[in-house]
Design an enzyme around this catalytic site. Structure first.
Site, PDB file in Angstrom:
ATOM      1  N   LEU A 521      -7.800  -2.807   7.124  1.00 56.96           N
ATOM      2  CA  LEU A 521      -8.237  -4.015   8.354  1.00 56.96           C
ATOM      3  C   LEU A 521      -7.111  -4.111   9.195  1.00 56.96           C
ATOM      4  O   LEU A 521      -6.201  -4.415  10.050  1.00 56.96           O
ATOM      5  CB  LEU A 521      -7.571  -5.394   7.316  1.00 56.96           C
ATOM      6  CG  LEU A 521      -8.896  -5.268   6.853  1.00 56.96           C
ATOM      7  CD1 LEU A 521      -8.092  -6.710   5.635  1.00 56.96           C
ATOM      8  CD2 LEU A 521      -9.327  -5.996   7.614  1.00 56.96           C
ATOM      9  N   GLY A 522      -5.799  -3.066   8.380  1.00 58.65           N
ATOM     10  CA  GLY A 522      -4.415  -3.125   9.442  1.00 58.65           C
ATOM     11  C   GLY A 522      -3.178  -2.309   8.148  1.00 58.65           C
ATOM     12  O   GLY A 522      -3.590  -2.222   6.632  1.00 58.65           O
ATOM     13  N   GLN A 523      -2.046  -2.265   8.458  1.00 61.75           N
ATOM     14  CA  GLN A 523      -0.958  -2.349   7.809  1.00 61.75           C
ATOM     15  C   GLN A 523       0.173  -2.910   7.783  1.00 61.75           C
ATOM     16  O   GLN A 523       0.467  -3.256   8.576  1.00 61.75           O
ATOM     17  CB  GLN A 523      -0.229  -0.234   7.841  1.00 61.75           C
ATOM     18  CG  GLN A 523       0.363   0.245   8.070  1.00 61.75           C
ATOM     19  CD  GLN A 523       0.201   1.070   6.367  1.00 61.75           C
ATOM     20  OE1 GLN A 523      -0.775   1.575   6.550  1.00 61.75           O
ATOM     21  NE2 GLN A 523       1.031   0.821   5.163  1.00 61.75           N
ATOM     22  N   GLY A 525       4.040  -4.804   6.204  1.00 60.11           N
ATOM     23  CA  GLY A 525       5.102  -3.859   5.108  1.00 60.11           C
ATOM     24  C   GLY A 525       5.256  -2.950   4.509  1.00 60.11           C
ATOM     25  O   GLY A 525       5.991  -2.191   3.890  1.00 60.11           O
ATOM     26  N   PHE A 526       4.706  -3.644   3.230  1.00 61.63           N
ATOM     27  CA  PHE A 526       4.315  -3.242   1.982  1.00 61.63           C
ATOM     28  C   PHE A 526       3.181  -1.846   1.824  1.00 61.63           C
ATOM     29  O   PHE A 526       2.987  -1.745   0.685  1.00 61.63           O
ATOM     30  CB  PHE A 526       4.968  -4.150   1.169  1.00 61.63           C
ATOM     31  CG  PHE A 526       5.984  -4.595   0.930  1.00 61.63           C
ATOM     32  CD1 PHE A 526       7.087  -4.308   0.859  1.00 61.63           C
ATOM     33  CD2 PHE A 526       5.773  -6.019   1.942  1.00 61.63           C
ATOM     34  CE1 PHE A 526       8.498  -4.623   1.218  1.00 61.63           C
ATOM     35  CE2 PHE A 526       6.869  -6.394   2.150  1.00 61.63           C
ATOM     36  CZ  PHE A 526       8.159  -6.271   1.620  1.00 61.63           C
ATOM     37  N   GLY A 527       2.117  -1.585   2.282  1.00 59.89           N
ATOM     38  CA  GLY A 527       1.587  -1.099   2.102  1.00 59.89           C
ATOM     39  C   GLY A 527      -0.326  -1.052   2.938  1.00 59.89           C
ATOM     40  O   GLY A 527      -0.004  -2.350   3.757  1.00 59.89           O
ATOM     41  N   PRO A 528      -1.117  -0.641   3.058  1.00 64.92           N
ATOM     42  CA  PRO A 528      -2.263  -1.009   3.771  1.00 64.92           C
ATOM     43  C   PRO A 528      -2.774  -1.993   2.982  1.00 64.92           C
ATOM     44  O   PRO A 528      -2.783  -2.455   2.007  1.00 64.92           O
ATOM     45  CB  PRO A 528      -3.026   0.459   4.065  1.00 64.92           C
ATOM     46  CG  PRO A 528      -2.882   1.149   2.795  1.00 64.92           C
ATOM     47  CD  PRO A 528      -0.999   1.071   2.471  1.00 64.92           C
ATOM     48  N   ASP A 640       9.406 -11.534   6.645  1.00 68.88           N
ATOM     49  CA  ASP A 640       8.548 -10.284   7.239  1.00 68.88           C
ATOM     50  C   ASP A 640       7.591 -11.236   8.260  1.00 68.88           C
ATOM     51  O   ASP A 640       6.938 -10.731   8.398  1.00 68.88           O
ATOM     52  CB  ASP A 640       8.390  -9.818   7.268  1.00 68.88           C
ATOM     53  CG  ASP A 640       6.958  -8.298   8.089  1.00 68.88           C
ATOM     54  OD1 ASP A 640       7.757  -8.370   9.033  1.00 68.88           O
ATOM     55  OD2 ASP A 640       7.098  -7.536   7.920  1.00 68.88           O
TER      56      ASP A 640
END
Ligand SMILES: *[C@@H]1O[C@H](CO)[C@@H](O)[C@H](O)[C@H]1NC(C)=O
Ligand SMILES: *[C@@H]1O[C@H](CO)[C@@H](O)[C@H](O)[C@H]1NC(C)=O
Ligand SMILES: *[C@@H]1O[C@H](CO)[C@@H](O)[C@H](O)[C@H]1NC(C)=O
Ligand SMILES: *[C@@H]1O[C@H](CO)[C@@H](O)[C@H](O)[C@H]1NC(C)=O
Ligand SMILES: *[C@@H]1O[C@H](CO)[C@@H](O)[C@H](O)[C@H]1NC(C)=O
Ligand SMILES: *[C@@H]1O[C@H](CO)[C@@H](O)[C@H](O)[C@H]1NC(C)=O
Ligand SMILES: *[C@@H]1O[C@H](CO)[C@@H](O)[C@H](O)[C@H]1NC(C)=O
Ligand SMILES: *[C@@H]1O[C@H](CO)[C@@H](O)[C@H](O)[C@H]1NC(C)=O
Ligand SMILES: *[C@@H]1O[C@H](CO)[C@@H](O)[C@H](O)[C@H]1NC(C)=O
Ligand SMILES: *[C@@H]1O[C@H](CO)[C@@H](O)[C@H](O)[C@H]1NC(C)=O
Ligand SMILES: *[C@@H]1O[C@H](CO)[C@@H](O)[C@H](O)[C@H]1NC(C)=O
Ligand SMILES: *[C@@H]1O[C@H](CO)[C@@H](O)[C@H](O)[C@H]1NC(C)=O
Length: 830
Positions: A521-523, A525-528, A640
């Site tokens: 779905l997306g990437q 801050g701390f992982g995909p 974030d």
């Protein structure tokens, strides 16, 4: 003469070519070219080889298939296992050939037949081919289609299951494929140990010793067998279990195609072994052993008894409401091998509410030989159905997921319950019918084993269901009321209902198709983040945390559980987590409407967000953030916050995601100064971006940016997008100063926005993005400003120097292909 010489040369060369063609590796056998002892067929890519061999010290000759490229000679299939070519036979005449009617035959002296295929379909153009799967197939040259093989060795397995091979039944042809052990390591003749799919209403895998059942896998429950314990690590194979009216079979495939894998039923060790070739040690490595232990053999504890493993031995017990069959064994813990009988003799079968059900957890459910199944019934219907019929002794779900949620389907038992086993983990729930007086008695006894009286909890289950239903369905007002009501006593409610499910890695890998990029779905801050679908059909979002944390597992778990306690309608709900070796996964509810940035910055999608929806989104984010900052037990600084971290539910209500994860991954830093900056350019407050100083006020800054983005439909890129340092904040300042919100508001809102509201919101946004943290309001004040019409303080002119500094940073490899916003997670290596 002069002509003859080159001609002879040519003939010689042709002959040479021809003969080299014969002796070189081929994968195909034709009618004109038999295979003799000493020559072999090799599959196209050189994976498997077919030829003659003698196992161990035996001198008998067998026709078989083995791995070609593995130094340890490993036989996977034997043709004439029960009819060896004796050592005294003259080898010269031994050959494998294809008969005129299209069958493979193994012949020796005087054309003695040692083995033959019995292809039902005759073909005059048959050829045999050894495939790279290890399958020897007989095909018609003119009809080279895998559906139309005349014969294939995969249909007649010996002791080895190879990837892609099916074990099980085919109703139309009556074919039953199962593995049969070798008698010993140098005698491939059929042993008395076999592995296959038991043919009953509810198919399952079984191992047989002769004609008796040795091991049961329990029914297939969606994506594992009932008796499989919760896997402690990631499985290397995908299992495919198919059960239709035409066929039922089991199949496995390695997750990584380059894995060399085989499953053998081995009579020497009384087990099914799965081996994986280890390139490093150049040996086979045992990956799985079934049964896992020597405890609790098939039906060891008799009917209505159940077996557990304790201190390296099997211990039998009787189900609730039952006692050992033989009187001298009463009271003895281990001696119920003859099985158990109902304790209250008078109890036959009464009616609803007089009989009850006790729940046994972590069970391998009983033998399903005489059971009945309906995969679409709910557990309540299942219970009703069991209650209605006097001979029904127990019921259970037929489909279970590791997460413990999303059970469905129904299995009923109509006879004695055989072969029950209880595990420390894994297994599933089984509801056993007993006399209700027994349940009352147990309740009074305060017995140690947890027994849930289903009859008495049904009303409360219904109440919970009803509540959940209305809670979910009802409109926003009702929901916020609930939150407010429970706010005061949040500590109490936290204790009970926040058992956060631990998901099994297997489940999640399965749900996300092995974290395939299609499901990404997306990437963050701390992982995909991946989209997944649980076996019960529920969608989830899975964040696979990159291993940047030095935290221990328990700490991580505690943090996740802590996050799950942060419950607010404007926060994304954490459904569970998973920890396995290097893997740390967080499982969230899935939001169909993706994230805010998807709508805001897309000209066609942004039309869907009208003025009132946008104001609703802003106030939702504000409430969520207020909850994080103030109302939750611990102060959480998001760090974030950005439009791609705001997800939208079906009604376009905003939900903050990734909250607390900052805390999870950087558990040591709650507030203060950090050398490592987590955040996204464009949303980071200046003191945080430059000095690493963060506080709730840096979140307020990010909120301000989001607010301005929601109003304008434009990104605050963080970098100057024209030669002057003129960004969204500057633009907002100018428009507010000039009192012309028209210039600022998203063009698609021009007909629907309300001027006074727009000015007020821009004003609030500008207050939030002030340069000095102390000048910015806190979220309590922001929420008040958004909801009231009180006078607002005058914002200070924003300072726009930030961009110059940040442009110098090196972004390195940008793997965040989905958005061009980059969350910085590490500025300085550890
Ligand atoms: C095997 O049979 C071939 C031909 O049938 C014959 O020439 C050969 O001598 C035999 N060898 C032995 C050891 O009997
Ligand atoms: C082969 O046939 C011949 C003649 O019928 C017979 O003498 C011989 O014993 C046979 N050999 C075998 C191994 O059966
Ligand atoms: C072929 O059929 C015959 C007779 O029906 C049987 O004895 C034999 O075992 C079968 N062979 C194979 C390989 O199935
Ligand atoms: C059958 O078809 C496959 C793929 O088209 C090919 O690789 C294989 O060599 C063919 N076999 C024969 C005997 O023609
Ligand atoms: C059975 O397993 C044992 C131990 O792993 C091994 O030594 C033996 O070769 C196996 N037997 C067969 C027939 O594979
Ligand atoms: C398998 O069955 C045989 C014969 O019934 C018995 O002697 C043997 O002990 C059994 N093996 C196991 C492991 O149960
Ligand atoms: C598959 O295994 C090979 C060899 O072990 C490895 O090099 C490769 O990276 C693996 N592929 C995947 C997708 O894991
Ligand atoms: C069980 O067996 C294992 C291995 O044989 C041994 O290490 C362990 O101490 C035993 N446990 C008990 C409680 O006897
Ligand atoms: C089970 O009971 C029998 C006799 O009742 C006894 O001989 C045996 O040692 C017991 N086994 C265990 C594991 O306690
Ligand atoms: C089921 O039980 C019946 C009667 O006990 C038995 O004949 C049959 O073989 C069993 N079937 C399976 C698949 O175990
Ligand atoms: C299975 O249960 C569903 C739902 O209760 C019902 O509609 C269906 O008819 C049942 N099927 C069978 C074969 O009983
Ligand atoms: C109860 O179930 C059994 C087994 O399915 C069936 O034979 C019997 O007819 C049922 N009895 C009633 C009253 O439905």
């Amino acid at each position: 003469m002069a002509i003859q010489l080159p001609l002879m040369l040519l003939i010689a060369i042709l002959l040479l070519l021809f003969s080299s063609k014969i002796s070189s590796e081929t994968d195909t056998l034709t009618q004109f070219q038999p295979l003799s002892d000493g020559t072999t067929l090799v599959s196209k890519e050189g994976t498997f080889e077919l030829g003659f061999f003698s196992p161990g010290s035996s001198t008998n000759r067998y026709l078989g298939i083995w791995f070609k490229n593995i130094p340890v000679k490993t036989i996977v299939w034997v043709a004439n296992r029960d009819n060896p070519i004796k050592s005294n036979t003259n080898n010269t005449n031994t050959k494998l050939t294809i008969t005129k009617d299209g069958n493979l035959v193994l012949l020796t002296v005087n054309d003695t037949v040692h083995w033959t295929t019995n292809a039902t379909e005759k073909s005059f153009n048959a050829v045999a081919q050894l495939l790279d799967t290890g399958n020897l197939v007989l095909i018609d040259e003119k009809d080279n289609n895998s559906q139309n093989y005349l014969w294939q060795s995969f249909d007649y397995p010996t002791d080895t299951l190879l990837p892609g091979m099916k074990i099980g039944w085919e109703v139309a042809t009556g074919l039953n494929r199962y593995l049969t052990s070798w008698n010993n390591w140098e005698d491939p003749s059929s042993g008395h140990f076999a592995y296959g799919v038991a043919r009953s209403n509810i198919p399952e895998m079984q191992i047989w010793n002769g004609s008796s059942v040795f091991y049961r896998s329990g029914p297939w429950s969606g994506f594992r067998f009932s008796a499989t314990p919760t896997l402690k690590r990631r499985s290397l194979v995908n299992i495919n279990f198919v059960d239709t009216t035409e066929e039922s079979y089991y199949q496995l495939f390695p997750r990584n195609r380059s894995l060399v894998i085989r499953t053998v039923v081995n009579q020497t060790v009384f087990a099914l072994q799965r081996f994986i070739w280890d390139e490093v040690t150049q040996n086979w490595k045992l990956d799985l052993l079934i049964p896992r232990d020597d405890f609790c053999g098939y039906n060891q504890c008799g009917s209505f008894g159940f077996c557990t493993e304790k201190d390296n031995s099997s211990v039998c017990g009787c189900l609730r409401g039952f006692e050992p069959k033989s009187p001298q064994n009463r009271g003895a813990k281990n001696s119920t091998h003859q099985g158990c009988v109902q304790s209250s003799k008078s109890w036959m079968c009464r009616e609803k509410n007089i009989d009850g059900f006790v729940k046994m957890s972590n069970m391998k459910v009983a033998d399903t030989n005489t059971s009945w199944m309906n995969r679409s019934m709910t557990i309540e219907e299942c219970k009703e159905k069991c209650w209605e019929n006097c001979s029904c002794t127990a019921y259970a779900n037929s489909d279970i997921t590791e997460s413990g949620s999303g059970f469905s389907g129904c299995i009923l038992w109509f006879s004695d319950l055989l072969d029950l086993r209880q595990f420390p983990d894994g297994g599933q729930d089984l509801y056993v019918r007993v006399d209700i007086s027994q349940i009352d008695k147990d309740a009074k006894d305060g017995s140690k084993i947890a027994v849930v009286v289903v009859a008495s909890i049904v009303p409360s289950i219904i109440a919970i269901l009803v509540f959940t239903f209305f809670y979910r369905r009802s409109k926003t007002k009702f929901r916020s009321k609930v939150i407010i009501k429970t706010k005061g006593k949040i500590n109490e409610s936290e204790e009970e209902d926040l058992e956060l499910p631990l998901f099994d890695f297997e489940t999640i890998a399965f749900a996300t198709s092995d974290f395939s990029s299609d499901n990404m779905l997306g990437q963050g801050g701390f992982g995909p983040v991946y989209k997944g679908t649980l076996p019960d059909g529920h969608n989830i979002a899975v964040k696979r945390l990159s291993d940047t944390s030095a935290q221990g597992l328990d700490e991580f778990k505690n943090e996740v559980i802590f996050c799950s306690k942060l419950q607010h309608r404007n926060l994304v709900k954490v459904l569970g987590y998973c920890i396995e070796e290097q893997e740390k996964l967080l499982i969230y509810e899935y939001m169909h409407n993706k994230s805010l940035n998807f709508f805001l910055f897309d000209t066609s999608q942004s039309k869907l967000l009208d003025w009132s929806k946008r104001l609703n989104i802003i106030s939702g984010i504000a409430r969520g953030l207020l909850y994080l900052h103030q109302d939750s037990r611990l102060r959480i600084i998001h760090r974030d916050l950005k439009s791609s971290n705001i997800l939208l539910d079906d009604d376009m209500n905003p939900k903050i995601s990734d909250f607390g994860i900052a805390r999870v991954c950087r558990g040591d830093i709650i507030e203060g100064n950090t050398s490592r900056v987590v955040g996204t350019y464009g949303y980071m407050a200046p003191e945080y971006a430059i000095g690493g100083l963060f506080s709730i006020k840096s979140d307020v800054y990010s909120f301000g940016v989001i607010l301005l983005e929601v109003l304008s439909g434009k990104k605050n890129k963080g970098f100057s997008f024209s030669s002057q340092n003129y960004n969204l904040i500057a633009h907002a300042w100018w428009c507010w100063k000039e009192c012309s919100p028209m210039e600022f508001i998203d063009t698609c809102l021009r007909d629907s926005y309300i001027q006074s509201e727009a000015l007020r919101y821009i004003h609030i946004g500008l207050l939030c993005v002030q340069h000095q943290p102390n000048d910015r309001p806190n979220m309590t004040a922001v929420v008040t400003m958004l909801t009231s019409e009180s006078a607002l303080p005058h914002p200070k002119k924003p300072i726009f120097f930030l961009e110059r500094v940040l442009v110098e940073e090196d972004f390195g490899q940008n793997m965040y292909n989905q958005t061009n916003e980059v969350t910085m997670s590490e500025m300085q290596p550890r």
